[in-house]
Design a protein around this motif. Structure first.
Motif, PDB file in Angstrom:
ATOM      1  N   GLU A  14       1.770 -39.193  -7.480  1.00 12.28           N
ATOM      2  CA  GLU A  14       0.617 -38.311  -7.657  1.00 12.28           C
ATOM      3  C   GLU A  14       0.802 -37.002  -6.890  1.00 12.28           C
ATOM      4  O   GLU A  14       0.417 -35.935  -7.371  1.00 12.28           O
ATOM      5  CB  GLU A  14      -0.672 -39.019  -7.208  1.00 12.28           C
ATOM      6  N   ARG A  57       3.189 -34.959  -8.986  1.00 10.39           N
ATOM      7  CA  ARG A  57       2.508 -34.351 -10.125  1.00 10.39           C
ATOM      8  C   ARG A  57       1.650 -33.173  -9.693  1.00 10.39           C
ATOM      9  O   ARG A  57       1.626 -32.125 -10.347  1.00 10.39           O
ATOM     10  CB  ARG A  57       1.637 -35.393 -10.842  1.00 10.39           C
ATOM     11  N   LYS A  58       0.959 -33.336  -8.572  1.00  4.66           N
ATOM     12  CA  LYS A  58       0.093 -32.268  -8.076  1.00  4.66           C
ATOM     13  C   LYS A  58       0.921 -31.045  -7.699  1.00  4.66           C
ATOM     14  O   LYS A  58       0.557 -29.896  -8.017  1.00  4.66           O
ATOM     15  CB  LYS A  58      -0.701 -32.762  -6.868  1.00  4.66           C
TER      16      LYS A  58
END
Length: 202
Positions: free
Chosen positions: A52, A55-56
């Motif tokens: 995550e 992705r961020k």
């Protein structure tokens, strides 16, 4: 001249730190009171957090790249550009084009997972926004008012005017990532509308 980072530079250290912080399962840890399944689940939870964050970070890079391209385009089309001598203007354009070409060598893409309903909702939202672009040529004032009503559907704080309920309904069916991208697209359109208004007043 491009210089590749040498081992031990900030880039190398950053990569090494990331690799060092990735969780691992110690299969020789006989003192652990957790079952093998619990240890695997704990590792996967940690890895999911890293994914995550990845992705961020990639999404932020994607936004930064688009912002750079937009700024370069604004520089190339700035009104001040036409106050330059033709030779100077050509120099500036060549410089800006070189930077833009360099920027375009960077490709960052974060895919968004959607179900069938979310795909249909995004299609409807994009169809409505595409209608704004088409209407821009024939009736820019109405198109801008409609764009503001779409923008109001993206935010709890209304800019001005009314909220388009049809657009809001379609937007709510989209993923959170798509909602953020739609909002950025509308903000870019509003900026473009404002630019057109300034040019028409000159």
């Amino acid at each position: 001249m491009d210089v590749d980072p040498m081992p031990g530079t900030s880039t190398g250290i950053s990569t090494a730190l990331v690799l060092q912080t990735l969780p691992k399962i110690d299969e020789n840890d006989i003192m652990s009171t957790k079952s093998p399944k619990e240890r695997f689940l704990e590792l996967l939870d940690l890895l999911e957090n890293h994914v995550e964050k990845l992705r961020k970070g990639a999404s932020q890079l994607e936004e930064d790249r688009d912002a750079l391209l937009s700024t370069l385009d604004s520089v190339r089309n700035a009104d001040l550009m036409y106050e330059l001598e033709e030779n100077d203007r050509d120099d500036i354009h060549r410089y800006a084009d070189r930077i833009m070409s360099r920027c375009l060598t960077v490709e960052v893409k974060v895919l968004t997972q959607r179900d069938q309903m979310q795909e249909e909702a995004l299609f409807q939202v994009n169809h409505l926004i595409d209608g704004l672009v088409i209407a821009l040529k024939s009736d820019p004032e109405t198109a801008k008012a409609k764009c503001i009503s779409y923008m109001n559907a993206c935010s709890s704080n209304m800019v001005q005017g009314i909220m388009d309920k049809r657009f809001e309904s379609a937007l709510l069916g989209c993923t959170v990532d798509d909602q953020k991208k739609v909002k950025r697209r509308l903000q870019g359109l509003l900026h473009y509308f404002d630019k057109l208004k300034v040019q028409s007043l000159q």
